[in-house]
Scaffold this motif. Structure first.
Motif, PDB file in Angstrom:
ATOM      1  N   PHE A  21     103.829  58.407  33.044  1.00  0.00           N
ATOM      2  CA  PHE A  21     102.969  59.414  32.426  1.00  0.00           C
ATOM      3  C   PHE A  21     102.022  60.020  33.464  1.00  0.00           C
ATOM      4  O   PHE A  21     101.890  61.249  33.573  1.00  0.00           O
ATOM      5  N   LEU A  22     101.369  59.164  34.248  1.00  0.00           N
ATOM      6  CA  LEU A  22     100.459  59.647  35.286  1.00  0.00           C
ATOM      7  C   LEU A  22     101.214  60.410  36.374  1.00  0.00           C
ATOM      8  O   LEU A  22     100.663  61.327  36.992  1.00  0.00           O
ATOM      9  N   GLY A  23     102.486  60.041  36.574  1.00  0.00           N
ATOM     10  CA  GLY A  23     103.311  60.789  37.520  1.00  0.00           C
ATOM     11  C   GLY A  23     103.505  62.231  37.074  1.00  0.00           C
ATOM     12  O   GLY A  23     103.507  63.157  37.893  1.00  0.00           O
ATOM     13  N   GLY A  24     103.662  62.431  35.764  1.00  0.00           N
ATOM     14  CA  GLY A  24     103.773  63.788  35.233  1.00  0.00           C
ATOM     15  C   GLY A  24     102.496  64.580  35.434  1.00  0.00           C
ATOM     16  O   GLY A  24     102.524  65.758  35.813  1.00  0.00           O
ATOM     17  N   VAL A  25     101.353  63.928  35.191  1.00  0.00           N
ATOM     18  CA  VAL A  25     100.059  64.585  35.420  1.00  0.00           C
ATOM     19  C   VAL A  25      99.895  64.915  36.902  1.00  0.00           C
ATOM     20  O   VAL A  25      99.444  66.013  37.269  1.00  0.00           O
ATOM     21  N   LEU A  26     100.278  63.959  37.755  1.00  0.00           N
ATOM     22  CA  LEU A  26     100.156  64.160  39.203  1.00  0.00           C
ATOM     23  C   LEU A  26     101.005  65.339  39.668  1.00  0.00           C
ATOM     24  O   LEU A  26     100.575  66.125  40.529  1.00  0.00           O
ATOM     25  N   LEU A  27     102.195  65.469  39.105  1.00  0.00           N
ATOM     26  CA  LEU A  27     103.060  66.595  39.462  1.00  0.00           C
ATOM     27  C   LEU A  27     102.368  67.921  39.175  1.00  0.00           C
ATOM     28  O   LEU A  27     102.411  68.857  39.986  1.00  0.00           O
ATOM     29  N   MET A  28     101.699  68.012  38.033  1.00  0.00           N
ATOM     30  CA  MET A  28     100.983  69.237  37.686  1.00  0.00           C
ATOM     31  C   MET A  28      99.768  69.449  38.588  1.00  0.00           C
ATOM     32  O   MET A  28      99.421  70.581  38.923  1.00  0.00           O
ATOM     33  N   TRP A  29      99.132  68.359  39.002  1.00  0.00           N
ATOM     34  CA  TRP A  29      97.988  68.488  39.911  1.00  0.00           C
ATOM     35  C   TRP A  29      98.445  68.991  41.277  1.00  0.00           C
ATOM     36  O   TRP A  29      97.817  69.871  41.874  1.00  0.00           O
TER      37      TRP A  29
END
Length: 243
Positions: free
Chosen positions: A228-236
């Motif tokens: 989940f945090l990987g998805g957020v990181l991708l957007m960041w």
């Protein structure tokens, strides 16, 4: 404008392909519950990151203090809609409540059309098109998997299942295309309103449909949280290059 329509064709084609792959999976093999929920966790992170890091800031730049109402309206519109036709991104047998058959097809079609409107709004804002497309694309696989699983449970034929998945997937480019066609040249205020509305719909999908799967007690919480945090990181990361 020509480039915009070419991008729409490309985005629509890729969305349909991913949707058909997601819809075909339950017809070919029975995936473990935890596997598909890893996709859902990543998609939740991407949608949440796209909304908070890209769409809401872009809308704020366009309409400033007026962002709250369209953002709330976008969130509530999907919430109220799902009170009547509720289909989540999970396996049919694992959902607490869902409507089936034609109701599922209708519900997901409208849902996808609204997602298409979000894509169209993103494409009209130069910095958002690719980001919104990526978020929609990653959400399509588990969504199509969900629809196909429901229809398999209802004993639909393979042809009808894939046809239904195709119809739902086509609602995305249809919604985007209609928005671009009707509102191709709009004021910054209207565009900001649409982007904020779209951000609200993304927040609802992530918070109400997908995040509960991330917190499922039956899964490895560290793994799902990391993805989940990987998805957020991708957007960041994308925000650093696109902003």
């Amino acid at each position: 404008m020509k480039t915009l329509y070419l991008n729409l064709i490309l985005y629509g084609f890729m969305i349909v392909i991913v949707a058909l792959i997601g819809g075909a999976v339950p017809l070919i093999a029975k995936w473990q519950r935890k596997t598909i929920r890893l996709f859902i966790s990543f998609g939740a992170g991407v949608l949440l990151g796209a909304s908070f890091l890209h769409m809401i800031p872009e809308a704020a730049d366009l309409i400033h203090d007026g962002i709250g109402l369209p953002l709330l309206f976008g969130f509530l519109s999907l919430y109220l809609f799902e009170k009547f036709i509720m289909v989540h991104a999970c396996e049919a047998e694992d959902c607490n409540f869902h409507t089936v058959g034609l109701s599922a097809l209708l519900g997901m079609s409208i849902h996808s059309f609204v997602t298409g409107v979000a894509l169209g709004a993103g494409m009209l804002a130069p910095r958002l098109g690719l980001v919104v497309f990526l978020a929609v694309l990653l959400h399509k696989f588990p969504e199509s998997f969900s629809l196909a699983s429901i229809l398999v449970h209802e004993n639909y034929s393979r042809r009808k299942i894939l046809g239904s998945v195709l119809v739902v997937a086509l609602m995305v480019p249809l919604g985007a295309g209609l928005l671009i066609l009707v509102l191709g040249k709009i004021s910054s205020g209207v565009l900001g309103w649409l982007v904020a509305f779209s951000g609200g719909t993304f927040l609802h999908i992530a918070a109400d449909d997908l995040l509960p799967e991330v917190h499922s007690a039956s899964l490895n919480r560290k793994a799902t949280l990391s993805i989940f945090l990987g998805g957020v990181l991708l957007m960041w990361v994308s925000h650093q290059f696109i902003a």
